[in-house]
Design a protein around this motif. Structure first.
Motif, PDB file in Angstrom:
ATOM      1  N   LYS A   1     -54.156  -3.887 -66.947  1.00 28.24           N
ATOM      2  CA  LYS A   1     -52.827  -3.467 -67.396  1.00 28.24           C
ATOM      3  C   LYS A   1     -52.284  -4.421 -68.464  1.00 28.24           C
ATOM      4  O   LYS A   1     -52.559  -5.621 -68.456  1.00 28.24           O
ATOM      5  N   GLY A   2     -51.555  -3.836 -69.405  1.00 30.30           N
ATOM      6  CA  GLY A   2     -50.955  -4.634 -70.468  1.00 30.30           C
ATOM      7  C   GLY A   2     -51.883  -4.920 -71.621  1.00 30.30           C
ATOM      8  O   GLY A   2     -51.502  -5.621 -72.564  1.00 30.30           O
ATOM      9  N   ARG A   3     -53.093  -4.385 -71.595  1.00 31.43           N
ATOM     10  CA  ARG A   3     -54.077  -4.617 -72.654  1.00 31.43           C
ATOM     11  C   ARG A   3     -54.289  -3.297 -73.406  1.00 31.43           C
ATOM     12  O   ARG A   3     -54.832  -2.348 -72.853  1.00 31.43           O
ATOM     13  N   PHE A   4     -53.850  -3.249 -74.677  1.00 32.34           N
ATOM     14  CA  PHE A   4     -53.875  -2.010 -75.450  1.00 32.34           C
ATOM     15  C   PHE A   4     -54.799  -2.156 -76.658  1.00 32.34           C
ATOM     16  O   PHE A   4     -54.827  -3.200 -77.303  1.00 32.34           O
ATOM     17  N   ARG A   5     -55.508  -1.070 -76.979  1.00 32.83           N
ATOM     18  CA  ARG A   5     -56.402  -1.056 -78.143  1.00 32.83           C
ATOM     19  C   ARG A   5     -56.085   0.130 -79.047  1.00 32.83           C
ATOM     20  O   ARG A   5     -55.707   1.208 -78.588  1.00 32.83           O
ATOM     21  N   ARG A   6     -56.265  -0.128 -80.344  1.00 36.09           N
ATOM     22  CA  ARG A   6     -56.186   0.935 -81.346  1.00 36.09           C
ATOM     23  C   ARG A   6     -57.276   0.650 -82.367  1.00 36.09           C
ATOM     24  O   ARG A   6     -57.121  -0.212 -83.224  1.00 36.09           O
ATOM     25  N   GLY A   7     -58.403   1.351 -82.230  1.00 33.45           N
ATOM     26  CA  GLY A   7     -59.543   1.031 -83.085  1.00 33.45           C
ATOM     27  C   GLY A   7     -60.005  -0.394 -82.809  1.00 33.45           C
ATOM     28  O   GLY A   7     -60.358  -0.732 -81.687  1.00 33.45           O
ATOM     29  N   THR A   8     -59.983  -1.234 -83.851  1.00 35.32           N
ATOM     30  CA  THR A   8     -60.410  -2.633 -83.681  1.00 35.32           C
ATOM     31  C   THR A   8     -59.232  -3.563 -83.408  1.00 35.32           C
ATOM     32  O   THR A   8     -59.407  -4.778 -83.332  1.00 35.32           O
ATOM     33  N   GLU A   9     -58.031  -3.010 -83.261  1.00 33.07           N
ATOM     34  CA  GLU A   9     -56.855  -3.835 -82.965  1.00 33.07           C
ATOM     35  C   GLU A   9     -56.693  -4.015 -81.461  1.00 33.07           C
ATOM     36  O   GLU A   9     -56.917  -3.078 -80.680  1.00 33.07           O
ATOM     37  N   LEU A  10     -56.283  -5.209 -81.067  1.00 35.95           N
ATOM     38  CA  LEU A  10     -56.025  -5.510 -79.660  1.00 35.95           C
ATOM     39  C   LEU A  10     -54.618  -6.068 -79.527  1.00 35.95           C
ATOM     40  O   LEU A  10     -54.241  -7.003 -80.244  1.00 35.95           O
ATOM     41  N   LEU A  11     -53.827  -5.513 -78.622  1.00 33.04           N
ATOM     42  CA  LEU A  11     -52.467  -5.975 -78.357  1.00 33.04           C
ATOM     43  C   LEU A  11     -52.331  -6.213 -76.860  1.00 33.04           C
ATOM     44  O   LEU A  11     -52.535  -5.299 -76.058  1.00 33.04           O
ATOM     45  N   ILE A  12     -52.015  -7.456 -76.489  1.00 30.03           N
ATOM     46  CA  ILE A  12     -51.897  -7.825 -75.077  1.00 30.03           C
ATOM     47  C   ILE A  12     -50.439  -8.145 -74.764  1.00 30.03           C
ATOM     48  O   ILE A  12     -49.806  -8.961 -75.439  1.00 30.03           O
ATOM     49  N   ILE A  13     -49.920  -7.509 -73.729  1.00 27.28           N
ATOM     50  CA  ILE A  13     -48.540  -7.700 -73.296  1.00 27.28           C
ATOM     51  C   ILE A  13     -48.556  -8.557 -72.030  1.00 27.28           C
ATOM     52  O   ILE A  13     -49.216  -8.202 -71.044  1.00 27.28           O
ATOM     53  N   GLY A  14     -47.840  -9.661 -72.035  1.00 31.21           N
ATOM     54  CA  GLY A  14     -47.756 -10.520 -70.861  1.00 31.21           C
ATOM     55  C   GLY A  14     -46.304 -10.853 -70.542  1.00 31.21           C
ATOM     56  O   GLY A  14     -45.421 -10.739 -71.390  1.00 31.21           O
ATOM     57  N   THR A  15     -46.057 -11.263 -69.311  1.00 29.11           N
ATOM     58  CA  THR A  15     -44.704 -11.646 -68.903  1.00 29.11           C
ATOM     59  C   THR A  15     -44.758 -12.922 -68.069  1.00 29.11           C
ATOM     60  O   THR A  15     -45.771 -13.226 -67.436  1.00 29.11           O
ATOM     61  N   ARG A  16     -43.649 -13.646 -68.083  1.00 31.11           N
ATOM     62  CA  ARG A  16     -43.481 -14.806 -67.211  1.00 31.11           C
ATOM     63  C   ARG A  16     -41.983 -15.021 -67.016  1.00 31.11           C
ATOM     64  O   ARG A  16     -41.172 -14.612 -67.838  1.00 31.11           O
ATOM     65  N   THR A  17     -41.607 -15.651 -65.919  1.00 30.89           N
ATOM     66  CA  THR A  17     -40.203 -15.926 -65.643  1.00 30.89           C
ATOM     67  C   THR A  17     -39.867 -17.344 -66.063  1.00 30.89           C
ATOM     68  O   THR A  17     -40.613 -18.282 -65.755  1.00 30.89           O
ATOM     69  N   GLU A  18     -38.761 -17.487 -66.781  1.00 32.01           N
ATOM     70  CA  GLU A  18     -38.331 -18.797 -67.252  1.00 32.01           C
ATOM     71  C   GLU A  18     -36.808 -18.866 -67.160  1.00 32.01           C
ATOM     72  O   GLU A  18     -36.107 -18.099 -67.809  1.00 32.01           O
ATOM     73  N   GLU A  19     -36.310 -19.769 -66.315  1.00 34.26           N
ATOM     74  CA  GLU A  19     -34.870 -19.942 -66.118  1.00 34.26           C
ATOM     75  C   GLU A  19     -34.192 -18.608 -65.787  1.00 34.26           C
ATOM     76  O   GLU A  19     -33.188 -18.218 -66.379  1.00 34.26           O
ATOM     77  N   ASN A  20     -34.791 -17.895 -64.830  1.00 35.24           N
ATOM     78  CA  ASN A  20     -34.250 -16.632 -64.322  1.00 35.24           C
ATOM     79  C   ASN A  20     -34.217 -15.512 -65.363  1.00 35.24           C
ATOM     80  O   ASN A  20     -33.507 -14.521 -65.183  1.00 35.24           O
TER      81      ASN A  20
END
Length: 261
Positions: free
Chosen positions: A225-244
């Motif tokens: 999850k969060g890993r997207f491809r379009r042809g040779t392009e790669l886009l990774i979506i990540g999350t983290r919590t920082e100071e609420n």
């Protein structure tokens, strides 16, 4: 070192400039002497055109002890600011290394904010100094190792090229209400980090990107999850919590393996 450290180093560099009274940080230069009261300064005999001052030698990192230079990411760009990162390891103890670097900054005539105002993105000690003539910011983060050696993360930022961060990206959308956007570039890869509105969840972030990316040709990896491809392009979506607040990281790269048709 993670790419996530780049925006932190940039924010440290931006905060390195003098923002406190003159007596709060590094010593300020003394005003020129006015000579005796009532007297008039006399030029030396045969005075002609004043000689130009010799150019100041460029600052070089002076790492004490037995030093091993570690492979590092090299030149990078964050919000338009050229930034060079280097890594070194020394056998000197932590406190001695910190004092040595601090003294080298003072000898170079750099401005340093008081230690209580030196912010670090990690729990390790950090020093930031500014060459106010060349607008170069020098940042060092000190990481003590298990064998008591010290690894130094050395950053140099050219603040004269700073561009205030925009509110959009050319290669990915941002969620409505995104704040504090920070961007970096390294060897053809793009990284962006921003804060979401309070109360935003990871599920909402992923749902937004699934909806926004599908019309422009991206497909999500069914196994990650969060890993997207379009042809040779790669886009990774990540999350983290920082100071609420939930922070979103976007990593984009071109030239990867194309997804199967």
């Amino acid at each position: 070192m993670s790419l996530m450290m780049i925006p932190f180093l940039l924010s440290l560099a931006l905060s390195a400039g003098p923002t406190t009274p003159a007596d709060a940080g590094s010593p300020q230069p003394r005003p020129p002497s006015r000579g005796k009261a009532g007297g008039k300064a006399q030029p030396p005999p045969d005075a002609g055109v004043p000689e130009a001052e010799a150019p100041k030698a460029p600052f070089r990192w002076d790492i004490p002890g037995k030093v091993i230079w570690v492979q590092s990411p090299g030149p990078q760009v964050s919000d338009g600011v050229p930034m060079n990162l280097e890594l070194a390891r020394t056998d000197w103890p932590l406190n001695a290394v910190v004092q040595h670097i601090m003294e080298s900054f003072r000898k170079a005539g750099f401005y340093m904010a008081p230690m209580k105002e030196q912010r670090s993105p990690t729990t390790e000690p950090m020093l930031t100094a500014l060459d106010v003539e060349k607008l170069l910011a020098y940042t060092v983060i000190f990481q003590e190792n298990a064998d008591k050696s010290v690894t130094l993360i050395l950053g140099v930022s050219n603040m004269s090229n700073y561009k205030p961060p925009g509110t959009t990206l050319s290669w990915a959308p941002l969620m409505p209400g995104a704040e504090g956007l920070t961007r970096s570039e390294l060897e053809g890869a793009h990284l962006a980090v921003y804060a979401t509105p309070p109360g935003t969840t990871e599920a909402q972030v992923l749902d937004y990107y699934r909806t926004a990316l599908k019309p422009v040709g991206y497909e999500e990896d069914p196994d990650e999850k969060g890993r997207f491809r379009r042809g040779t392009e790669l886009l990774i979506i990540g999350t983290r919590t920082e100071e609420n607040r939930l922070m979103v990281s976007l990593r984009h790269r071109q030239g990867g393996a194309a997804s199967a048709p």
